[in-house]
Design a protein around this motif. Structure first.
Motif, PDB file in Angstrom:
ATOM      1  N   LYS A  35       0.833  -1.203   0.000  1.00  0.00           N
ATOM      2  CA  LYS A  35       0.000   0.000   0.000  1.00  0.00           C
ATOM      3  C   LYS A  35       0.867   1.252   0.000  1.00  0.00           C
ATOM      4  O   LYS A  35       0.560   2.216  -0.714  1.00  0.00           O
ATOM      5  CB  LYS A  35      -0.943   0.015   1.193  1.00  0.00           C
ATOM      6  CG  LYS A  35      -1.832   1.244   1.227  1.00  0.00           C
ATOM      7  CD  LYS A  35      -2.979   1.061   2.161  1.00  0.00           C
ATOM      8  CE  LYS A  35      -3.860   2.261   2.298  1.00  0.00           C
ATOM      9  NZ  LYS A  35      -4.035   3.111   1.165  1.00  0.00           N
ATOM     10  N   GLU A  36       1.948   1.251   0.757  1.00  0.00           N
ATOM     11  CA  GLU A  36       2.826   2.412   0.795  1.00  0.00           C
ATOM     12  C   GLU A  36       3.488   2.649  -0.565  1.00  0.00           C
ATOM     13  O   GLU A  36       3.628   3.787  -1.015  1.00  0.00           O
ATOM     14  CB  GLU A  36       3.900   2.255   1.873  1.00  0.00           C
ATOM     15  CG  GLU A  36       3.358   2.294   3.295  1.00  0.00           C
ATOM     16  CD  GLU A  36       2.791   0.965   3.755  1.00  0.00           C
ATOM     17  OE1 GLU A  36       3.075  -0.065   3.099  1.00  0.00           O
ATOM     18  OE2 GLU A  36       2.048   0.954   4.738  1.00  0.00           O
ATOM     19  N   VAL A  37       3.883   1.583  -1.206  1.00  0.00           N
ATOM     20  CA  VAL A  37       4.505   1.697  -2.529  1.00  0.00           C
ATOM     21  C   VAL A  37       3.490   2.225  -3.539  1.00  0.00           C
ATOM     22  O   VAL A  37       3.812   3.095  -4.361  1.00  0.00           O
ATOM     23  CB  VAL A  37       5.072   0.332  -2.984  1.00  0.00           C
ATOM     24  CG1 VAL A  37       5.594   0.396  -4.399  1.00  0.00           C
ATOM     25  CG2 VAL A  37       6.151  -0.122  -2.031  1.00  0.00           C
ATOM     26  N   ALA A  38       2.258   1.733  -3.485  1.00  0.00           N
ATOM     27  CA  ALA A  38       1.224   2.191  -4.412  1.00  0.00           C
ATOM     28  C   ALA A  38       0.868   3.651  -4.157  1.00  0.00           C
ATOM     29  O   ALA A  38       0.647   4.419  -5.098  1.00  0.00           O
ATOM     30  CB  ALA A  38      -0.016   1.310  -4.290  1.00  0.00           C
ATOM     31  N   ASP A  39       0.803   4.053  -2.898  1.00  0.00           N
ATOM     32  CA  ASP A  39       0.508   5.452  -2.579  1.00  0.00           C
ATOM     33  C   ASP A  39       1.617   6.376  -3.072  1.00  0.00           C
ATOM     34  O   ASP A  39       1.342   7.474  -3.562  1.00  0.00           O
ATOM     35  CB  ASP A  39       0.304   5.628  -1.077  1.00  0.00           C
ATOM     36  CG  ASP A  39      -0.997   5.012  -0.593  1.00  0.00           C
ATOM     37  OD1 ASP A  39      -1.898   4.796  -1.426  1.00  0.00           O
ATOM     38  OD2 ASP A  39      -1.102   4.758   0.622  1.00  0.00           O
ATOM     39  N   ALA A  40       2.860   5.952  -2.949  1.00  0.00           N
ATOM     40  CA  ALA A  40       3.976   6.765  -3.444  1.00  0.00           C
ATOM     41  C   ALA A  40       3.940   6.850  -4.972  1.00  0.00           C
ATOM     42  O   ALA A  40       4.220   7.912  -5.542  1.00  0.00           O
ATOM     43  CB  ALA A  40       5.299   6.169  -2.980  1.00  0.00           C
ATOM     44  N   ALA A  41       3.575   5.770  -5.639  1.00  0.00           N
ATOM     45  CA  ALA A  41       3.522   5.768  -7.099  1.00  0.00           C
ATOM     46  C   ALA A  41       2.390   6.642  -7.623  1.00  0.00           C
ATOM     47  O   ALA A  41       2.541   7.312  -8.642  1.00  0.00           O
ATOM     48  CB  ALA A  41       3.366   4.341  -7.619  1.00  0.00           C
ATOM     49  N   ALA A  43       1.300   9.332  -6.334  1.00  0.00           N
ATOM     50  CA  ALA A  43       1.588  10.744  -6.089  1.00  0.00           C
ATOM     51  C   ALA A  43       2.669  11.293  -7.017  1.00  0.00           C
ATOM     52  O   ALA A  43       2.936  12.489  -6.991  1.00  0.00           O
ATOM     53  CB  ALA A  43       2.011  10.923  -4.634  1.00  0.00           C
ATOM     54  N   ILE A  44       3.288  10.472  -7.846  1.00  0.00           N
ATOM     55  CA  ILE A  44       4.375  10.907  -8.725  1.00  0.00           C
ATOM     56  C   ILE A  44       3.964  12.039  -9.672  1.00  0.00           C
ATOM     57  O   ILE A  44       4.699  13.013  -9.801  1.00  0.00           O
ATOM     58  CB  ILE A  44       4.977   9.716  -9.484  1.00  0.00           C
ATOM     59  CG1 ILE A  44       5.766   8.837  -8.533  1.00  0.00           C
ATOM     60  CG2 ILE A  44       5.872  10.175 -10.629  1.00  0.00           C
ATOM     61  CD1 ILE A  44       6.263   7.552  -9.160  1.00  0.00           C
ATOM     62  N   PRO A  45       2.790  11.986 -10.315  1.00  0.00           N
ATOM     63  CA  PRO A  45       2.442  13.076 -11.245  1.00  0.00           C
ATOM     64  C   PRO A  45       2.301  14.432 -10.559  1.00  0.00           C
ATOM     65  O   PRO A  45       2.439  15.466 -11.208  1.00  0.00           O
ATOM     66  CB  PRO A  45       1.095  12.636 -11.841  1.00  0.00           C
ATOM     67  CG  PRO A  45       1.046  11.185 -11.661  1.00  0.00           C
ATOM     68  CD  PRO A  45       1.813  10.898 -10.409  1.00  0.00           C
ATOM     69  N   PHE A  46       2.021  14.464  -9.287  1.00  0.00           N
ATOM     70  CA  PHE A  46       1.796  15.716  -8.582  1.00  0.00           C
ATOM     71  C   PHE A  46       3.012  16.179  -7.781  1.00  0.00           C
ATOM     72  O   PHE A  46       2.942  17.170  -7.074  1.00  0.00           O
ATOM     73  CB  PHE A  46       0.612  15.565  -7.638  1.00  0.00           C
ATOM     74  CG  PHE A  46      -0.631  15.062  -8.332  1.00  0.00           C
ATOM     75  CD1 PHE A  46      -1.273  15.846  -9.271  1.00  0.00           C
ATOM     76  CD2 PHE A  46      -1.117  13.793  -8.077  1.00  0.00           C
ATOM     77  CE1 PHE A  46      -2.401  15.390  -9.928  1.00  0.00           C
ATOM     78  CE2 PHE A  46      -2.235  13.333  -8.718  1.00  0.00           C
ATOM     79  CZ  PHE A  46      -2.883  14.131  -9.642  1.00  0.00           C
ATOM     80  N   LYS A  47       4.118  15.479  -7.887  1.00  0.00           N
ATOM     81  CA  LYS A  47       5.294  15.772  -7.064  1.00  0.00           C
ATOM     82  C   LYS A  47       5.875  17.149  -7.355  1.00  0.00           C
ATOM     83  O   LYS A  47       6.229  17.868  -6.433  1.00  0.00           O
ATOM     84  CB  LYS A  47       6.353  14.691  -7.281  1.00  0.00           C
ATOM     85  CG  LYS A  47       7.548  14.815  -6.370  1.00  0.00           C
ATOM     86  CD  LYS A  47       8.476  13.636  -6.532  1.00  0.00           C
ATOM     87  CE  LYS A  47       9.367  13.889  -7.729  1.00  0.00           C
ATOM     88  NZ  LYS A  47      10.480  12.940  -7.819  1.00  0.00           N
TER      89      LYS A  47
END
Length: 52
Positions: A35-41, A43-47
């Protein structure tokens, strides 16, 4: 190799290989900590987005 040999291979070992790959992907997606990996992925477009 002729068509019948390739067909026999695909019917037996090819199906088994695809099924094992499917099980690996399912277990990888639902493993603890994914879940943490998916949440980080996600959020990539908005970084690098500016809040103007």
């Amino acid at each position: 190799m002729d068509y019948n040999t390739l067909r026999h291979f695909a019917d037996s070992w090819g199906l088994l290989g695809m099924f094992l790959f499917f099980l690996f992907v399912v277990f990888y997606a639902f493993r603890p900590g994914s879940k943490e990996v998916a949440d980080a992925a996600k959020a990539i477009p908005f970084k690098d987005e500016n809040n103007e």
